[in-house]
Structures are given as structure tokens and as C-alpha cells.
Design an enzyme around this catalytic site. Structure first.
Site, PDB file in Angstrom:
ATOM      1  N   ARG A  86      -6.769   7.505   0.383  1.00  8.68           N
ATOM      2  CA  ARG A  86      -6.553   7.023  -0.986  1.00  8.68           C
ATOM      3  C   ARG A  86      -7.503   7.760  -1.919  1.00  8.68           C
ATOM      4  NH1 ARG A  86      -8.624   2.841  -1.634  1.00  8.68           N
ATOM      5  NH2 ARG A  86      -9.369   2.233   0.412  1.00  8.68           N
ATOM      6  N   TYR A 214       0.185  10.476   1.123  1.00  7.99           N
ATOM      7  CA  TYR A 214      -0.654   9.651   2.009  1.00  7.99           C
ATOM      8  C   TYR A 214      -0.278   8.169   1.828  1.00  7.99           C
ATOM      9  CZ  TYR A 214      -4.379   6.810   3.798  1.00  7.99           C
ATOM     10  OH  TYR A 214      -5.056   5.839   4.476  1.00  7.99           O
ATOM     11  N   LYS A 223      -0.686  -1.190  -1.076  1.00  6.96           N
ATOM     12  CA  LYS A 223      -1.836  -1.366  -1.973  1.00  6.96           C
ATOM     13  C   LYS A 223      -1.375  -1.557  -3.422  1.00  6.96           C
ATOM     14  CE  LYS A 223      -4.628  -0.864   1.431  1.00  6.96           C
ATOM     15  NZ  LYS A 223      -5.325  -2.039   1.966  1.00  6.96           N
ATOM     16  N   HIS A 243      -7.126  -8.807  -0.130  1.00  9.09           N
ATOM     17  CA  HIS A 243      -7.247  -7.769   0.900  1.00  9.09           C
ATOM     18  C   HIS A 243      -7.786  -8.438   2.165  1.00  9.09           C
ATOM     19  CE1 HIS A 243      -8.962  -3.484   1.902  1.00  9.09           C
ATOM     20  NE2 HIS A 243      -7.831  -3.720   2.501  1.00  9.09           N
ATOM     21  N   SER A 265     -12.022  -1.560   3.546  1.00 13.03           N
ATOM     22  CA  SER A 265     -11.168  -0.672   4.342  1.00 13.03           C
ATOM     23  C   SER A 265     -11.940  -0.088   5.525  1.00 13.03           C
ATOM     24  CB  SER A 265     -10.672   0.476   3.470  1.00 13.03           C
ATOM     25  OG  SER A 265     -10.037  -0.032   2.341  1.00 13.03           O
ATOM     26  N   CYS A 267     -13.179  -1.413   8.193  1.00  8.19           N
ATOM     27  CA  CYS A 267     -14.322  -2.182   8.721  1.00  8.19           C
ATOM     28  C   CYS A 267     -13.874  -3.141   9.819  1.00  8.19           C
ATOM     29  CB  CYS A 267     -15.003  -2.957   7.607  1.00  8.19           C
ATOM     30  SG  CYS A 267     -15.992  -1.920   6.542  1.00  8.19           S
ATOM     31  N   ASP A 292      -3.998  -6.952   6.981  1.00  7.19           N
ATOM     32  CA  ASP A 292      -4.550  -6.252   5.811  1.00  7.19           C
ATOM     33  C   ASP A 292      -4.437  -7.031   4.506  1.00  7.19           C
ATOM     34  OD1 ASP A 292      -5.812  -3.892   4.743  1.00  7.19           O
ATOM     35  OD2 ASP A 292      -3.889  -3.254   3.940  1.00  7.19           O
ATOM     36  N   ARG A 384      -3.820   7.673  11.111  1.00  8.11           N
ATOM     37  CA  ARG A 384      -3.230   6.328  11.046  1.00  8.11           C
ATOM     38  C   ARG A 384      -2.058   6.163  12.002  1.00  8.11           C
ATOM     39  NH1 ARG A 384      -5.298   2.490   7.049  1.00  8.11           N
ATOM     40  NH2 ARG A 384      -6.954   3.628   6.036  1.00  8.11           N
TER      41      ARG A 384
HETATM   42  C1  OXD Z   1      -7.078   0.567   3.224  1.00  8.51           C
HETATM   43  C2  OXD Z   1      -5.907   0.451   4.109  1.00  8.51           C
HETATM   44  O1  OXD Z   1      -7.436   1.674   2.819  1.00  8.51           O
HETATM   45  O2  OXD Z   1      -5.596  -0.674   4.514  1.00  8.51           O
HETATM   46  O3  OXD Z   1      -7.669  -0.471   2.922  1.00  8.51           O
HETATM   47  O4  OXD Z   1      -5.227   1.463   4.389  1.00  8.51           O
HETATM   48 MN    MN Z   2      -6.710  -2.229   3.636  1.00  5.38          MN
END
Ligand code: OXD
Ligand code: MN
Length: 599
Positions: A86, A214, A223, A243, A265, A267, A292, A384
Site C-alpha cells: 500500500r 497491488y 481497505k 481493522h 498491518s 502484526c 482483518d 501475499r
Molecule cells: C493491511 C492488509 O495492509 O491487511 O493491513 O493487507
Molecule cells: Mn489489514
């Protein structure tokens, strides 16, 4: 009404018909007039369509077919190396005023941004197909569910949206009932960071994303809709877009408790959402509702109910293995699109942190030969997998329930080497909002930036809050008034280290021990002692039977708070308070004062 005949409909697939779709047709035609694709293709979401588009993507070199014996239905995509995460500096909220988006968002006046984007989109799809992708965020029939339509020139986006959302004809049925939808336009253009913009127009319920391919920038349901526009809509409509993962804990007696947790993100939200309890917790089960995003709304009983708006996972791959997350490994073993992982000679995939030894040779994420002696990583750190949620052996049976699941606890957490203990509970909702608002974390590879540096990431929403962060905190405070039985609020930190830099807590499945304390607190059945920062367990309150990788001393250390460290922490929070001061609800300033007075 019959479908508007369009010269652009060169594909056999017909667009849907229906009186309330007139506006959709008009919009699709106007975007096609602007972008000038060779053809317009209306996606229906069928299995036949998936097979056909997948084959087209393979023929075009956009997807690589993986070893179908090892990984049935799986494909690899390599992104442009300039397009791997991102890009917050290219992300804009184009509300009418700058004040409405606050200091944590980039802003441009909507008319200026529309003008700029129209210029970039003019003729941008020449020689390409424009796909019309209807999709749902949320289970069909849920009052929380939203309809989106994404127009995209990327077949990779179409196939990924088919995994991560409920895509296809199901959306037309929901649109007939709901009447409104989020418009999304995406063009890769020439995938050029200089011409990359992700723009949100909340007042028009519209997203336009250009110059990237992406996931986080272009799977517009995720998002862009589910968090940025979702948070904006939630404020107006009395719900919350967060989130957060959502998980259920089932005790051996069959008691089910649901919690939602916000971590920044990369974590470990996906790992926590798919946690498998250690052997000692015989009969305990954790089920995944979402990994998420949570959409949450007060129910008739005064509790907070949550749905997962997504239908699949778009998770970080490196570090995932059968120890860290077996359910993710199983989830990505079939019908998955991998992006930017390494390719082994036998058509299998590899990444740093996968089980076993590194392969003696493979092709790295850029398509170059790689051996363990090579300098760079074989898989990109933000590589990913996109996998359907049905692949997850621990998928919660409630995942399609239109009413959602009742949330008993909300958990905030960051990646912090010092200061923050393993777990504490906020004194009440307002204190919990302060704890979430002041959350900090060391940065990861999910966003372009300096990895390792601590940044304040309120509620893990810094890159995702679609309006003024101060107003967002005020909305959290307001929500308390709509809840007779609000969830309890907690903070966890799996990442604390000792003076030698060793992690004090083993994490992963062992986090069940902390989750158990949280669940028991939610039900009011375990003690806690009062500290300046909140309610905390004594080491003896954490079930350590069978625990390895954390000695009694280490447990005591990870559960300790040091007042001097906390004084520094409060000072570090100043950065956030100064930044947001003009818009900060006074409750948060009072909470800060109270925290200082307790130290
Ligand atoms: C983020 C994702 O960047 O979930 O938070 O991809
Ligand atoms: Mn996320």
C-alpha cells in the site's frame, strides 16, 4: 427494462437487467466512454467464468500455473517490483473540506481530483477489457452488508475479488433490495509510482484507484470500501468499521465467546484469528470469523454484533508455517493466488520462514534465479496469499449469519519491544478508547516506510480511517451510549523483549493462555489487580501448564510494568496529541491526565 445495448459489449456475457440497474448501466457506459476499453465484460461469479478467466490470465503470463498435484487450483502472480505494498502517500480522501479528513489523511478538493483522474483515465483501457465486478461486502441479507461494483482493467483483480468478496450475480439481488452501491474504478495505467493514486470520495460513495495492481490499493472492497468509506458510513449510520479480526472461543463445555482485535498491518492478526490452542487446552476450540476487518453494530439486546465483510483472506506469506499458523497453511493449499513468493523447480512455492530447509535453487519473486547464497530474499517480505475462507478448517460456522456474532471483548495490540506488558484490561470503555487511540507499533513491510520505527497507529486505523481521526474517536465515545452491554477492552503485546533482545513470550498458539484470561475477564470469573495502566493478571492467573519457551521469571517480566518506562511512553504519545490537538475529544485529554496521576 431491457439492458442498454452497448457497442462495447463484444463479449457474449450479457449485463444484468432490472429497473434499478438503469443507473449502473449509465455509469458503466460513461466510464467505458472515458477509458475506451476494447470490450466490457460483466462478471457473473460462476465457476465456469473463473476457469475461463484463469486460463486467459495464464495465457497472458499474468498467472503462472503451480504444481496442481501439490497445490490444486493455485497460481502465482508476480507484481511489478515497483508495486508491492500500500502507498499511503498516494492515498487521498477527497471530502469537501480538508478539515473533514483531518491531519492523518491526504486531501485534495474533489473537483480537482476528479479532473486529474479523468485526465489519467482518458483512453487508459485502450487495448484492454474493462471488467464489471459486482460484489458484496458481508453475507447476503445482512443489514450491515454493502454492495460494491468495481470496474477494472486487471484480470488479476477480478480473480482476486472472486476470492476475497462474494462476487457475481449475488450482488445484483442484494442491490435490488438495498438500492445503493459503492462505485469503484480501477485502472493499472502503466503501473508507474509517479502516476499512482488511490482516491476516495466519501460524499459520492466512490473510489478511483490508478497506477497500481497491488491488492491493498486495488481490491477496492477491502481497505477502500470496508475501512475508509466504511468508517465514514459507519459514523453517519451508527455502526463501526474496524481493522479487526474476529474470532470465537469455544470451551469444552460448549460456551462460545467472540472477541475482535485490532493490530496494525502485518502484526499477526491472521495468526491470532486462526490460533490453535496448545495441547493442554484439550477441548478448547478457536474459530475464525474474520482475519482483518470487522463491521460492528449494536444489536437489540444492547450488545455489539460483528460481521466479517470479506469472504477470503489476503494474508502475508513470509513467516507462515505449520508451527506459526497451520490453518493458514491449509487455507492456502488449494484455490489460492500467491503474489510475489518464490517458485521452486517442481512448481511448488517457497518463502522465507516456510517449514523445512530453503530450496537449493528457485526463482525469486522478481523472476530471477535464486539460491541460498543469493543476496536478496526469495519471496518479497509483503508477499501475499489470496484464499477463500472456506478453505480454513477453523472457519466459524456463524460466518454467514446476517446478524453477526456478539462481541464480548475488544483487544488492541501492537508490536512493542518494551514498556507494554503482555496484557492489561482497560478500566472502562472511555479508558479503552484512550488505550486504542494511543496504540503504537513498530512498522512492518505491509506499507512502504521505515521498518522497525514506532509509529502511533490509533486503533490500527491510521491508514484506513476515512475521516477526521478526532471525529473518529468521538464516534467511538458515542457508540458507548448505544450499548447497554459494551465489550470489555484489552491491550496485548506479544512482542516484548528482554534486555538481551530475546522475545519474552513464545506467542502463536501459546497466546491462547492470554486469550483464556481475557475470556474469563469478559465473563467476570478471574481476578485482576489494579495497576496505573489498567487491570492486570498476576503470573499465577495465566494458565502455564505445559508452557515452554517462557520461564517463571520471563512471565513475571512480560507481565510487569515499569513506571519510568510509562512516563516516557506518555511523553511519546505527545506526538499524537500535538498532531490531533484541535480535533481531540476532551475525554482523551482527561484520560491522559488520569493516567499521569496514577503513576
Ligand atoms: C493491511 C492488509 O495492509 O491487511 O493491513 O493487507
Ligand atoms: Mn489489514
Amino acid at each position: 427494462m431491457t439492458a442498454i445495448p452497448s457497442p462495447l459489449q463484444l463479449d457474449a456475457t450479457k449485463p444484468p437487467t432490472g429497473a434499478n440497474l438503469q443507473e449502473v448501466h449509465t455509469w458503466v457506459e460513461s466510464v467505458a466512454d472515458l477509458c475506451q476499453p476494447d470490450q466490457v465484460y460483466w462478471c457473473n461469479g460462476s465457476a465456469e467464468e473463473k476457469d475461463r478467466l484463469t486460463q486467459q490470465a495464464v495465457d497472458a503470463g499474468i498467472l503462472i500455473k503451480l504444481n496442481q498435484e501439490k497445490l490444486p487450483g493455485c497460481y502465482l502472480h508476480r507484481s511489478n517490483p515497483n508495486d508491492v505494498a500500500r502507498v499511503e502517500e498516494c492515498t487521498y480522501i477527497c471530502a469537501r473540506t480538508k478539515k473533514a479528513v483531518g491531519v492523518t489523511n491526504n486531501w485534495m478538493a474533489p473537483e480537482l481530483m476528479y479532473e486529474k483522474l479523468n485526465g489519467m483515465l482518458r483512453g487508459a483501457m485502450k487495448g484492454r477489457t474493462m471488467y464489471v465486478v459486482p460484489y458484496l461486502m458481508g453475507p447476503p441479507g445482512s443489514p450491515l452488508t454493502k454492495v460494491g461494483i468495481e470496474l477494472t482493467d486487471s484480470i488479476y483483480v477480478v480473480l482476486s475479488m472472486r476470492i476475497t468478496t462474494r462476487m457475481g450475480d449475488v450482488a445484483w439481488t442484494e442491490l435490488a433490495a438495498k438500492g445503493t452501491y459503492t462505485k469503484g474504478i480501477h485502472s493499472m495505467l502503466d503501473v508507474n509510482p509517479e502516476r499512482r493514486i488511490i482516491a476516495h470520495f466519501p460524499q459520492d460513495n466512490t473510489i478511483i484507484s490508478v497506477g497500481s495492481n497491488y491488492g491493498g490499493n486495488v481490491l477496492l472492497g477491502k481497505k477502500c470500501l470496508a475501512l475508509r468509506l466504511g468508517s465514514y458510513l459507519g459514523r453517519d449510520e451508527g455502526w463501526m468499521a474496524e481493522h479487526m479480526l474476529i474470532l470465537g472461543v469455544e470451551s469444552p463445555k460448549g460456551e462460545k465467546t467472540f472477541v475482535a482485535a485490532a493490530f496494525p498491518s502485518a502484526c499477526g492478526k491472521t495468526n491470532f484469528a486462526m490460533l490453535i490452542p496448545p495441547a493442554w487446552f484439550k477441548g478448547w476450540k478457536v474459530t475464525t470469523v474474520g482475519d482483518d476487518i470487522a463491521w460492528m453494530k449494536p444489536g437489540p439486546d444492547g450488545r455489539l454484533y460483528a460481521i466479517n465483510p470479506e469472504a477470503g483472506y489476503f494474508g502475508v506469506v513470509p513467516g507462515t508455517n505449520f508451527k506459526s499458523n497451520p490453518n493458514a497453511m491449509i487455507s492456502m493449499a488449494k484455490d489460492t493466488i500467491y503474489t510475489n513468493v518464490a517458485l521452486k523447480p517442481d512448481g511448488d512455492v517457497w518463502w522465507e520462514g516456510k517449514d523445512g530447509e530453503p530450496p537449493s535453487e528457485c526463482i525469486d519473486w522478481k523472476g530471477r534465479p535464486w539460491t541460498p547464497a543469493s543476496k536478496g530474499k526469495a519471496a518479497h517480505p509483503n508477499s501475499r496469499f489470496a484464499a477463500p475462507m472456506e478453505n480454513n478448517p477453523a472457519l466459524a460456522p456463524e460466518v454467514n449469519d446476517p446478524n453477526g456474532v456478539p462481541i464480548s471483548g475488544l483487544i488492541f495490540g501492537g508490536r512493542r519491544a518494551t514498556t507494554l506488558p503482555l496484557v492489561f484490561q482497560a478500566f472502562n470503555w472511555i479508558h479503552g478508547v484512550y488505550v486504542g487511540a494511543t496504540m503504537g507499533s513498530e512498522m512492518t513491510a505491509a506499507a512502504a516506510g521505515t521498518v522497525g520505527q514506532v509509529r502511533r497507529d490509533p486503533m490500527a486505523m491510521l491508514p484506513f480511517c476515512g475521516y477526521n481521526m478526532g471525529d473518529y474517536f468521538a464516534h467511538w465515545l458515542e457508540m458507548r451510549k448505544l450499548l447497554k452491554n459494551p465489550p470489555k477492552i484489552f491491550h496485548v503485546n506479544w512482542f516484548r523483549k528482554n534486555a538481551e533482545g530475546k522475545f519474552l513470550w513464545p506467542g502463536y498458539g501459546e497466546n491462547m493462555r492470554v486469550l483464556k484470561w481475557i475470556i474469563d475477564r469478559c465473563h467476570g470469573r478471574v481476578p485482576a489487580y489494579e495497576t496505573p495502566v489498567g487491570w492486570m493478571p498476576e503470573p499465577r492467573d495465566i494458565d502455564t501448564e505445559g508452557l515452554t519457551g517462557c520461564s517463571n521469571e520471563e512471565l513475571a517480566e512480560v507481565l510487569s510494568i515499569n513506571v519510568e518506562d510509562w512516563k516516557r511512553e506518555v511523553l511519546l504519545q505527545d506526538e499524537l496529541f500535538f498532531k490531533l490537538y484541535a480535533d481531540l475529544p476532551k475525554e482523551l485529554i482527561f484520560q491522559r491526565e488520569l493516567l499521569i496521576s496514577r503513576m
